[in-house]
Design a protein around this motif. Structure first.
Motif, PDB file in Angstrom:
ATOM      1  N   CYS A  32       0.840  -1.188   0.000  1.00 44.44           N
ATOM      2  CA  CYS A  32       0.000   0.000   0.000  1.00 44.44           C
ATOM      3  C   CYS A  32       0.882   1.249   0.000  1.00 44.44           C
ATOM      4  O   CYS A  32       1.784   1.369   0.815  1.00 44.44           O
ATOM      5  CB  CYS A  32      -0.907  -0.008   1.232  1.00 44.44           C
ATOM      6  N   HIS A  34       0.087   4.119   0.934  1.00 43.82           N
ATOM      7  CA  HIS A  34      -0.300   5.038   2.005  1.00 43.82           C
ATOM      8  C   HIS A  34       0.249   4.583   3.355  1.00 43.82           C
ATOM      9  O   HIS A  34       0.806   5.373   4.108  1.00 43.82           O
ATOM     10  CB  HIS A  34      -1.815   5.172   2.069  1.00 43.82           C
ATOM     11  N   CYS A  35       0.046   3.294   3.662  1.00 49.68           N
ATOM     12  CA  CYS A  35       0.463   2.812   4.974  1.00 49.68           C
ATOM     13  C   CYS A  35       1.637   1.835   4.896  1.00 49.68           C
ATOM     14  O   CYS A  35       2.222   1.496   5.909  1.00 49.68           O
ATOM     15  CB  CYS A  35      -0.716   2.147   5.692  1.00 49.68           C
ATOM     16  N   CYS A  46      -7.382  -0.195   0.325  1.00 51.90           N
ATOM     17  CA  CYS A  46      -6.508  -0.874   1.271  1.00 51.90           C
ATOM     18  C   CYS A  46      -7.323  -1.320   2.487  1.00 51.90           C
ATOM     19  O   CYS A  46      -8.027  -0.511   3.088  1.00 51.90           O
ATOM     20  CB  CYS A  46      -5.399   0.077   1.707  1.00 51.90           C
ATOM     21  N   ILE A  48      -6.194  -2.084   5.311  1.00 51.86           N
ATOM     22  CA  ILE A  48      -5.534  -1.634   6.535  1.00 51.86           C
ATOM     23  C   ILE A  48      -5.913  -0.204   6.863  1.00 51.86           C
ATOM     24  O   ILE A  48      -6.402   0.109   7.949  1.00 51.86           O
ATOM     25  CB  ILE A  48      -3.998  -1.742   6.392  1.00 51.86           C
ATOM     26  N   CYS A  49      -5.672   0.690   5.907  1.00 53.64           N
ATOM     27  CA  CYS A  49      -5.908   2.102   6.189  1.00 53.64           C
ATOM     28  C   CYS A  49      -7.150   2.636   5.474  1.00 53.64           C
ATOM     29  O   CYS A  49      -7.583   3.744   5.747  1.00 53.64           O
ATOM     30  CB  CYS A  49      -4.680   2.919   5.780  1.00 53.64           C
TER      31      CYS A  49
HETATM   32 ZN   LIG Z   1      -2.961   1.220   3.343  1.00 55.17          ZN
END
Ligand SMILES: [Zn+2]
Length: 54
Positions: A32, A34-35, A46, A48-49
Protein backbone atom coordinates in the motif's frame (compact mmCIF):
# COMPACT_ATOMS: atom_id res chain seq x y z
CA UNK A 1 -20.43 -19.04 -21.90
CA UNK A 2 -20.98 -20.26 -18.37
CA UNK A 3 -17.96 -22.52 -18.49
CA UNK A 4 -15.57 -19.61 -18.81
CA UNK A 5 -17.17 -17.80 -15.90
CA UNK A 6 -16.95 -20.94 -13.81
CA UNK A 7 -13.29 -21.36 -14.66
CA UNK A 8 -12.54 -17.76 -13.73
CA UNK A 9 -14.31 -18.13 -10.40
CA UNK A 10 -12.48 -21.36 -9.65
CA UNK A 11 -9.15 -19.78 -10.52
CA UNK A 12 -9.88 -16.82 -8.26
CA UNK A 13 -10.79 -19.06 -5.35
CA UNK A 14 -7.71 -21.14 -5.93
CA UNK A 15 -5.47 -18.09 -5.90
CA UNK A 16 -7.15 -16.76 -2.77
CA UNK A 17 -6.69 -20.07 -0.95
CA UNK A 18 -3.09 -20.20 -2.07
CA UNK A 19 -2.41 -16.74 -0.75
CA UNK A 20 -3.97 -17.56 2.61
CA UNK A 21 -2.00 -20.75 2.97
CA UNK A 22 1.32 -19.49 1.68
CA UNK A 23 2.22 -16.55 3.85
CA UNK A 24 4.70 -14.14 2.39
CA UNK A 25 3.99 -15.12 -1.17
CA UNK A 26 4.61 -12.22 -3.47
CA UNK A 27 2.05 -13.45 -5.94
CA UNK A 28 -1.17 -11.50 -5.68
CA UNK A 29 0.01 -9.00 -3.12
CA UNK A 30 1.42 -5.53 -3.23
CA UNK A 31 2.39 -2.73 -0.95
CA UNK A 32 0.00 0.00 0.00
CA UNK A 33 1.44 3.39 -0.96
CA UNK A 34 -0.30 5.04 2.00
CA UNK A 35 0.46 2.81 4.97
CA UNK A 36 3.12 0.54 3.51
CA UNK A 37 1.41 -2.69 4.47
CA UNK A 38 1.18 -5.71 2.22
CA UNK A 39 -2.30 -5.79 0.79
CA UNK A 40 -4.09 -8.03 -1.72
CA UNK A 41 -3.64 -7.07 -5.33
CA UNK A 42 -7.36 -7.49 -5.82
CA UNK A 43 -9.60 -4.70 -4.73
CA UNK A 44 -9.34 -0.97 -4.98
CA UNK A 45 -9.13 -0.06 -1.32
CA UNK A 46 -6.51 -0.87 1.27
CA UNK A 47 -8.00 -3.07 4.02
CA UNK A 48 -5.53 -1.63 6.54
CA UNK A 49 -5.91 2.10 6.19
CA UNK A 50 -8.93 2.28 3.88
CA UNK A 51 -7.25 4.50 1.34
CA UNK A 52 -7.88 3.94 -2.31
CA UNK A 53 -5.08 2.15 -4.09
CA UNK A 54 -5.21 2.04 -7.86
ZN1 LIG B 1 -2.96 1.22 3.34
Amino acid sequence: MRLIVLLVVLASVFLLLRRFRGSGASLGSRQCPHCGQQIPALGMYCPICGQRVV
